[in-house]
Design a protein around this motif. Structure first.
Motif, PDB file in Angstrom:
ATOM      1  N   LYS A   1      27.991  -4.891  14.534  1.00  9.02           N
ATOM      2  CA  LYS A   1      28.067  -6.125  15.319  1.00  9.02           C
ATOM      3  C   LYS A   1      27.838  -7.384  14.487  1.00  9.02           C
ATOM      4  O   LYS A   1      27.552  -8.450  15.028  1.00  9.02           O
TER       5      LYS A   1
ATOM      6  N   GLU B   1      30.112 -10.334  15.415  1.00 11.45           N
ATOM      7  CA  GLU B   1      29.679 -10.974  16.672  1.00 11.45           C
ATOM      8  C   GLU B   1      28.471 -11.877  16.424  1.00 11.45           C
ATOM      9  O   GLU B   1      28.405 -13.010  16.927  1.00 11.45           O
ATOM     10  N   ARG B   2      27.494 -11.374  15.642  1.00 12.24           N
ATOM     11  CA  ARG B   2      26.304 -12.178  15.353  1.00 12.24           C
ATOM     12  C   ARG B   2      26.667 -13.442  14.571  1.00 12.24           C
ATOM     13  O   ARG B   2      26.079 -14.508  14.785  1.00 12.24           O
TER      14      ARG B   2
END
Length: 410
Positions: free
Chosen positions: A181, A184-185
């Motif tokens: 992720k 996304e972060r």
């Protein structure tokens, strides 16, 4: 570990460079980082990159060259090297630099040889340097551990332990946990930076006043029409990219002749294979008129004398002391990380941080008060007690930093 490495390569290629189908990608990498460079190349080809071209570097060969090469070598740049960098820049090729080197690889080397080589490179690679500063192509600088660097960061560990510990520190700094992720972060992080820079742009600041207990007392004027920018950038043709991974900064260009006071380096600076520690500058009308350091003063003096613009500032950057890098409590001896652990200023070339600045010529930027140089060196000034007060063009005083971090309203 393999999952984290692939996630890191994907982050650099897909987000850092945002490689486009049919676009060429250049990778500059130490030979020690070949395995990771191949992962990045594979990721680029998966994204339908037209071609990946390698530019290998090697600490040992670089040191040998500066110690033993013929004198005239340091005033020359071979035609093939000019074409390699300038032609790819003019084409708009994406450029990935894997930054990993022994912090003291060039300790004891004749500083004049390094200055001459930098001057020659600055003249020969003008197209590359100009386009890099104005968003002519997407570029990204990132790092992975090599043993000589890792043992400098973790001197009490053996080599293998130090490399492993440095990997952990880098993964934490670039927001990689192995869960897939990271992209996304990073988008969430860039959104946070964007909101802050919009707040700063709305203030229309005239100047910044820096003070802390180390002895920094510096006022920096900002040019009219300046804009604040963050790690996320856009090329002239609209391709988004992130120049540094990691990045925590929001930055702009100062007025070349508008800085006055004293500024203290808050962290060691690794420059040209040497470490500079406990240094200070006295600045008058934008120019560094005094420079002193407990360690590496000769290297520091050489760095600010590369050309006329090297003694003036080209960037002021705001970085909260409370950040994922600073909170690790490590000195990375690598400016890519250390500059994102603390507020910093750069001497040398200014980024075109003006309204419409990306499309301005060098002469137009200079006429608007920005500095021009073949060098750009970031040095850290942030401390836990750093105070920065902004003055707006209508005369209001606004707290920008309180006790090392952004004021609540920023």
């Amino acid at each position: 570990m393999n999952e984290k490495l692939r996630e890191y390569a994907r982050l650099l290629v897909r987000v850092g460079l945002n490689i486009q189908p049919g676009q060429r990608m250049i990778i500059s990498s130490p030979v020690e980082c070949a395995a990771f460079a191949r992962l990045c190349a594979a990721e680029a080809y998966e994204a339908q990159c037209k071609e990946v071209v390698m530019n290998w570097t090697d600490d040992a060969m670089t040191r040998m060259k500066y110690q033993n090469a013929a004198e005239e070598i340091f005033d020359e740049v071979p035609l093939w090297r000019r074409h390699f960098f300038n032609d790819h820049a003019l084409e708009g090729a994406a450029y990935l630099a894997i930054s990993a080197t022994d912090p003291e690889n060039l300790k004891g080397v004749d500083s004049q040889r390094m200055i001459r080589a930098q001057r020659a490179s600055g003249k020969a690679l003008k197209d590359f340097d100009r386009l890099q500063m104005c968003g002519g192509f997407p570029w990204c600088i990132a790092s992975i551990p090599i043993p000589s660097w890792a043992v400098r960061v973790f001197p009490d560990m053996d080599e293998a332990e130090a490399v492993s510990a440095l990997w952990d520190a880098i993964f934490q700094a670039v927001r990689i946990t192995g869960d897939g992720k990271a992209v996304e972060r990073w988008h969430e992080h860039l959104d946070t930076l964007q909101k802050r820079l919009e707040t700063l742009n709305a203030l229309k600041l005239q100047s910044l006043h820096y003070t802390n207990a180390l002895g920094t007392d510096l006022t920096v004027e900002l040019p009219e029409g300046h804009v604040w920018e963050s790690g996320g950038d856009v090329t002239l043709n609209g391709q988004t990219y992130i120049a540094n991974i990691p990045t925590e900064e929001i930055f702009t260009a100062p007025l070349k002749t508008g800085a006055n006071g004293v500024i203290m380096g808050s962290m060691p600076l690794v420059h040209d294979g040497n470490t500079i520690e406990n240094f200070r500058f006295v600045v008058e009308n934008g120019k560094i008129v005094e420079a002193a350091a407990r360690l590496g003063e000769q290297v520091l003096q050489a760095a600010i004398s590369v050309d006329e613009g090297a003694a003036y500032f080209g960037e002021v950057a705001l970085v909260p002391y409370d950040s994922p890098i600073s909170n690790q409590g490590l000195l990375f001896y690598n400016t890519l990380f250390d500059e994102n652990a603390a507020c910093h200023i750069a001497f040398g070339e200014a980024y075109p941080c003006l309204e419409g600045g990306q499309k301005m010529s060098k002469d137009e930027l200079k006429a608007r008060g920005l500095n021009d140089s073949i060098t750009h060196v970031d040095f850290m000034i942030g401390t836990p007690d750093l105070s920065i007060t902004g003055k707006t063009r209508d005369g209001r005083e606004v707290p920008i930093f309180i006790n090392g971090n952004f004021a609540p309203d920023i």
